[in-house]
Design an enzyme around this catalytic site. Sequence first.
Site, PDB file in Angstrom:
ATOM      1  CE  LYS A  50      -7.394 -13.379   6.121  1.00 43.57           C
ATOM      2  NZ  LYS A  50      -6.454 -12.946   5.329  1.00 43.57           N
ATOM      3  CG  PHE A  90     -12.450  -3.634  -9.450  1.00 44.47           C
ATOM      4  CD1 PHE A  90     -11.553  -3.377 -10.690  1.00 44.47           C
ATOM      5  CD2 PHE A  90     -13.010  -2.668  -8.706  1.00 44.47           C
ATOM      6  CE1 PHE A  90     -11.510  -2.074 -11.018  1.00 44.47           C
ATOM      7  CE2 PHE A  90     -12.889  -1.336  -9.128  1.00 44.47           C
ATOM      8  CZ  PHE A  90     -12.014  -1.103 -10.361  1.00 44.47           C
ATOM      9  CG  ASP A  95      -2.816  -2.841  -5.060  1.00 47.12           C
ATOM     10  OD1 ASP A  95      -2.423  -1.700  -5.309  1.00 47.12           O
ATOM     11  OD2 ASP A  95      -2.476  -3.601  -4.139  1.00 47.12           O
ATOM     12  CG  ASP A  99       1.452  -2.401  -5.706  1.00 44.64           C
ATOM     13  OD1 ASP A  99       1.398  -1.030  -5.988  1.00 44.64           O
ATOM     14  OD2 ASP A  99       0.697  -2.883  -4.614  1.00 44.64           O
ATOM     15  NE  ARG A 104      -3.235  -9.939  -4.212  1.00 44.18           N
ATOM     16  CZ  ARG A 104      -3.176  -9.053  -3.122  1.00 44.18           C
ATOM     17  NH1 ARG A 104      -3.385  -9.124  -2.017  1.00 44.18           N
ATOM     18  NH2 ARG A 104      -2.566  -7.758  -3.856  1.00 44.18           N
ATOM     19  CG  ASP A 166      -0.026   3.062  -0.884  1.00 44.31           C
ATOM     20  OD1 ASP A 166       0.837   3.545  -0.615  1.00 44.31           O
ATOM     21  OD2 ASP A 166      -0.450   2.109  -0.918  1.00 44.31           O
ATOM     22  CE  LYS A 192      -3.858   0.187  -1.388  1.00 46.15           C
ATOM     23  NZ  LYS A 192      -2.480   0.152  -1.640  1.00 46.15           N
ATOM     24  CG  PHE A 231      -7.800  -4.324  10.032  1.00 49.64           C
ATOM     25  CD1 PHE A 231      -7.915  -5.636  10.471  1.00 49.64           C
ATOM     26  CD2 PHE A 231      -7.593  -4.131   8.645  1.00 49.64           C
ATOM     27  CE1 PHE A 231      -7.741  -6.737   9.629  1.00 49.64           C
ATOM     28  CE2 PHE A 231      -7.417  -5.178   7.815  1.00 49.64           C
ATOM     29  CZ  PHE A 231      -7.289  -6.653   8.356  1.00 49.64           C
ATOM     30  CG  ASP A 235      -2.428  -5.936   7.878  1.00 49.86           C
ATOM     31  OD1 ASP A 235      -2.905  -6.993   8.379  1.00 49.86           O
ATOM     32  OD2 ASP A 235      -2.349  -5.921   6.715  1.00 49.86           O
ATOM     33  CG  ASP A 236       1.051  -0.638   8.171  1.00 48.70           C
ATOM     34  OD1 ASP A 236       0.579  -1.467   7.373  1.00 48.70           O
ATOM     35  OD2 ASP A 236       0.917   0.560   8.168  1.00 48.70           O
TER      36      ASP A 236
END
Length: 347
Positions: A50, A90, A95, A99, A104, A166, A192, A231, A235-236
Amino acid sequence: MAKKTTLKEFESVFPKLEEDLLSWAKQYNLPQQQQEWYRKMLQINAVGGKCNRGMSVPDSVSILLDRELSEQEYFQSATLGWMIELLQAFFLVSDDIMDGSITRRGKPCWYLHEGVGNIAINDAFMLEAAIYTLLKKHFKTHPAYVDMIELFHETSLQTELGQLCDLLTAPEDVVNLDNFSLEKYTFIVIFKTAYYSFYLPVALALHQLNIATPKNLKQAHDILIPMGEYFQVQDDYLDNFGLPEHIGKIGTDIQDNKCSWLVNQALKIATPEQRKVLEDHYGKKDKTHEAEVKKLYNELKLEQIYQEYEEKSVGEIRKLIDQIDESEGLKKGIFEAFLQKIYKRSK
């Protein structure tokens, strides 16, 4: 009068920057096959998002100048914006490996592309190096060149510290709710997310115009870090309560054992019986377990708790915006534009 950039305008700058990066690599006599890899890797990982972070640089510069940017001013600010997008790329490539993510932006993660695998680790390093190649090429003679280099280095470290916290707090395969706390959560989201997503674009805009001072950078920091925290909380919240057709994905925080705002709120107010529900069902890769956690979130009225949090947070951010001293070079419009994008968003 300030003018907002469009994604099309912003993306039109990237081919020139891609050629700059390829030319730089060619001077080392990089073989043709590797040049083609580099180009493909840049296109797949840097382009296609975006670009909200990157576009915030030209938008902020335009608000600071209170006019449309000249061609050269736009190119400079968009170039700085693309450096943020390279930083983001990056982080995301790395990530996804850490994870073990599968997709993605609706496509396979880079490391899962045919023939990539662990080469993606080196590609992540190259995405980071691209930032400093472009800074040297386009800003070597800029009065704030060293400040910009230091800003990117510091922001990278801050984000990596957030990622470390995290990874150690919520490993996907080890569920230990005693590890979670709102203090850790706040550290993770500020380091983060907030620094590189909110503070970095505005700090770069101030440096581009050579009007950054310790005072106006601190003012920007003191508004944008809480905004970045809000923000991420949002998101959560959307991960669980948002509609998949709005947010463009199905939320996975519960199954992924995320140290999210919702689970921390639940732990804070749960009875021993309700905590047992979380211990039995949180972080399990199963829709039935997930449904039990969602049911508990509804029982605990977390949606209402979030709405109260949102109004309180946004009220505090607006007060900080009202207190800005515009004689220091900052404009309230920058922060109002950021807030307008995220307040009450549904995706």
